[in-house]
Design a protein around this motif. Structure first.
Motif, short mmCIF file in Angstrom:
data_model
loop_
_atom_site.label_atom_id
_atom_site.label_comp_id
_atom_site.label_asym_id
_atom_site.label_seq_id
_atom_site.Cartn_x
_atom_site.Cartn_y
_atom_site.Cartn_z
N LEU A 183 0.84 -1.19 0.00
CA LEU A 183 0.00 0.00 0.00
C LEU A 183 0.88 1.25 0.00
CD1 LEU A 183 -2.70 -1.01 2.64
CD2 LEU A 183 -2.81 -1.22 0.17
N ALA A 184 0.56 2.18 -0.88
CA ALA A 184 1.33 3.43 -0.95
C ALA A 184 1.22 4.20 0.36
CB ALA A 184 0.84 4.28 -2.11
N SER A 185 0.01 4.19 0.95
CA SER A 185 -0.18 4.82 2.26
C SER A 185 -0.88 3.81 3.16
CB SER A 185 -1.02 6.10 2.13
OG SER A 185 -2.21 5.84 1.45
N PRO A 186 -0.19 3.32 4.22
CA PRO A 186 -0.78 2.29 5.10
C PRO A 186 -2.15 2.70 5.63
CG PRO A 186 1.52 2.63 5.61
CD PRO A 186 1.14 3.71 4.65
N ARG A 187 -3.05 1.71 5.75
CA ARG A 187 -4.41 1.94 6.27
C ARG A 187 -4.63 1.06 7.48
NH1 ARG A 187 -8.48 3.97 2.88
NH2 ARG A 187 -7.74 4.65 0.85
N ASP A 188 -5.12 1.64 8.54
CA ASP A 188 -5.47 0.89 9.75
C ASP A 188 -4.31 0.00 10.21
OD1 ASP A 188 -8.03 2.00 9.53
OD2 ASP A 188 -8.68 0.38 8.22
N GLY B 5 -2.05 -5.24 1.09
CA GLY B 5 -3.42 -5.70 0.90
C GLY B 5 -3.47 -6.65 -0.29
N TRP B 6 -4.67 -7.08 -0.62
CA TRP B 6 -4.87 -8.01 -1.73
C TRP B 6 -5.67 -7.32 -2.83
CZ3 TRP B 6 -2.58 -12.72 -1.99
CH2 TRP B 6 -2.01 -13.20 -0.80
N GLN B 7 -5.12 -7.31 -4.02
CA GLN B 7 -5.79 -6.70 -5.17
C GLN B 7 -6.62 -7.77 -5.88
OE1 GLN B 7 -5.01 -3.31 -6.12
NE2 GLN B 7 -6.83 -3.48 -7.37
N LEU B 8 -7.89 -7.48 -6.12
CA LEU B 8 -8.78 -8.39 -6.85
C LEU B 8 -9.27 -7.69 -8.10
CD1 LEU B 8 -9.10 -9.12 -3.67
CD2 LEU B 8 -11.06 -10.40 -4.43
N LEU B 9 -8.90 -8.23 -9.25
CA LEU B 9 -9.41 -7.71 -10.53
C LEU B 9 -10.65 -8.52 -10.88
CD1 LEU B 9 -6.05 -7.21 -12.45
CD2 LEU B 9 -7.31 -5.59 -11.02
N LEU B 10 -11.79 -7.85 -10.90
CA LEU B 10 -13.07 -8.53 -10.98
C LEU B 10 -13.83 -8.18 -12.26
CD1 LEU B 10 -14.16 -7.64 -7.34
CD2 LEU B 10 -13.22 -9.84 -8.10
N GLY B 11 -14.79 -9.02 -12.57
CA GLY B 11 -15.69 -8.76 -13.68
C GLY B 11 -17.10 -9.13 -13.30
N GLU B 12 -18.07 -8.49 -13.95
CA GLU B 12 -19.47 -8.86 -13.78
C GLU B 12 -20.15 -8.68 -15.13
OE1 GLU B 12 -23.43 -7.82 -11.23
OE2 GLU B 12 -22.37 -6.29 -12.34
N ARG B 13 -20.89 -9.70 -15.57
CA ARG B 13 -21.59 -9.59 -16.85
C ARG B 13 -22.80 -8.68 -16.64
NH1 ARG B 13 -20.88 -12.67 -21.07
NH2 ARG B 13 -19.81 -14.25 -19.87
N HIS B 14 -22.82 -7.56 -17.34
CA HIS B 14 -23.95 -6.64 -17.16
C HIS B 14 -24.85 -6.58 -18.37
CE1 HIS B 14 -22.33 -3.44 -19.73
NE2 HIS B 14 -21.15 -3.68 -19.20
N SER B 15 -24.50 -7.26 -19.45
CA SER B 15 -25.39 -7.35 -20.61
C SER B 15 -24.87 -8.48 -21.49
CB SER B 15 -25.41 -6.03 -21.40
OG SER B 15 -24.23 -5.93 -22.18
N GLN B 16 -25.62 -8.79 -22.53
CA GLN B 16 -25.16 -9.83 -23.45
C GLN B 16 -24.01 -9.33 -24.30
OE1 GLN B 16 -28.72 -11.00 -25.52
NE2 GLN B 16 -29.36 -12.36 -23.88
N ARG B 17 -23.77 -8.03 -24.27
CA ARG B 17 -22.73 -7.45 -25.11
C ARG B 17 -21.38 -7.34 -24.42
NH1 ARG B 17 -27.15 -4.50 -25.68
NH2 ARG B 17 -26.37 -2.85 -24.35
N GLY B 18 -21.32 -7.44 -23.12
CA GLY B 18 -20.02 -7.24 -22.50
C GLY B 18 -20.00 -7.44 -21.01
N GLY C 270 -6.40 -6.35 5.62
CA GLY C 270 -6.60 -6.80 6.99
C GLY C 270 -6.40 -8.28 7.20
N ALA C 271 -6.53 -8.68 8.48
CA ALA C 271 -6.30 -10.07 8.87
C ALA C 271 -7.32 -11.01 8.21
CB ALA C 271 -6.37 -10.20 10.39
N GLU C 272 -8.56 -10.54 8.05
CA GLU C 272 -9.58 -11.39 7.43
C GLU C 272 -9.22 -11.69 5.97
OE1 GLU C 272 -14.38 -11.41 6.41
OE2 GLU C 272 -13.57 -9.84 7.69
N ALA C 273 -8.68 -10.68 5.28
CA ALA C 273 -8.26 -10.88 3.89
C ALA C 273 -7.11 -11.87 3.82
CB ALA C 273 -7.84 -9.55 3.27
N ASP C 274 -6.12 -11.72 4.71
CA ASP C 274 -4.98 -12.64 4.71
C ASP C 274 -5.43 -14.07 4.99
OD1 ASP C 274 -3.24 -10.55 4.21
OD2 ASP C 274 -2.77 -10.21 6.32
N ALA C 275 -6.35 -14.23 5.96
CA ALA C 275 -6.83 -15.57 6.31
C ALA C 275 -7.61 -16.18 5.13
CB ALA C 275 -7.73 -15.50 7.55
#
Length: 197
Positions: A18-23, A28-41, A51-56
């Motif tokens: 993290l460029a600037s620590p938080r809490d 942290g963990w980066q998640l690159l996500l997708g969601e189908r929002h139409s038949q076109r894309g 946080g600890a929950e993410a690491d676990a």
């Protein structure tokens, strides 16, 4: 802005500094996500989980790969550099998008995609209040319609899908079919025994 839904990974999660620590956390963990929002894309977004929950979670699910589905609760969604970004509050694995077809011989099972219908949801914008799914399994639509019919709710009142979408049309058709089936069962139960049907 908060939202929750099922997203698929565009690549495995990866740990970032993290460029600037938080809490008190400097990574942290980066998640690159997708969601189908139409038949076109597909709508893409990027989420950070800290946080600890993410690491676990990442330790328990180190096998995550591109295409795997996650049920996530996101917070602080905003647009940055033409991409929707946010922070994960909590998450869990979601069922695979294409579950195995049930068969007598599990070894002979082949992947079988469920039939789907479009909800006609609009693409996400920074002002979108929530993130609806635009592709819905017909089995889910049918179950919701049957539940609504058994609960004696009207189809219009119980339908969770956008007005005039394919999913809403399927919901109403399943609802009517379930009401018809229930009427037929009641008529058969009301017939005296020994009477031909």
């Amino acid at each position: 802005m908060k939202t929750s839904g099922v997203f698929f990974l565009r690549r495995p999660p990866f740990r970032v500094q993290l460029a600037s620590p938080r809490d008190g956390h400097d990574h942290g963990w980066q998640l690159l996500l997708g969601e189908r929002h139409s038949q076109r894309g597909i709508q893409t977004l990027s989420a950070m989980w800290i946080g600890a929950e993410a690491d676990a979670f990442m330790q328990r699910h180190s096998h995550l790969k591109a295409g795997d589905c996650l049920s996530l609760h996101l917070d602080r969604l905003h647009v940055s550099r033409d991409e929707l970004v946010g922070f994960v509050e909590r998450g869990e694995p979601a069922p695979p998008r294409w579950p195995m077809a049930p068969t007598e011989d599990a070894g002979a099972a082949l992947p079988s995609p469920p039939q789907v219908v479009s909800c006609g949801a609009h693409p996400l914008t920074s002002s979108t209040p929530h993130m609806p799914h635009s592709i819905v399994a017909l089995a889910t639509v049918k179950k919701r319609a049957q539940d609504a019919a058994r609960a004696r709710k009207s189809a219009d009142e119980a339908c969770p899908y956008p007005f005039e979408s394919a999913a809403a049309g399927s919901f109403k058709a399943y609802y009517e079919a379930e009401l018809q089936r229930m009427r037929e069962e009641q008529a058969q139960a009301a017939q005296p025994e020994g009477q031909p049907s």
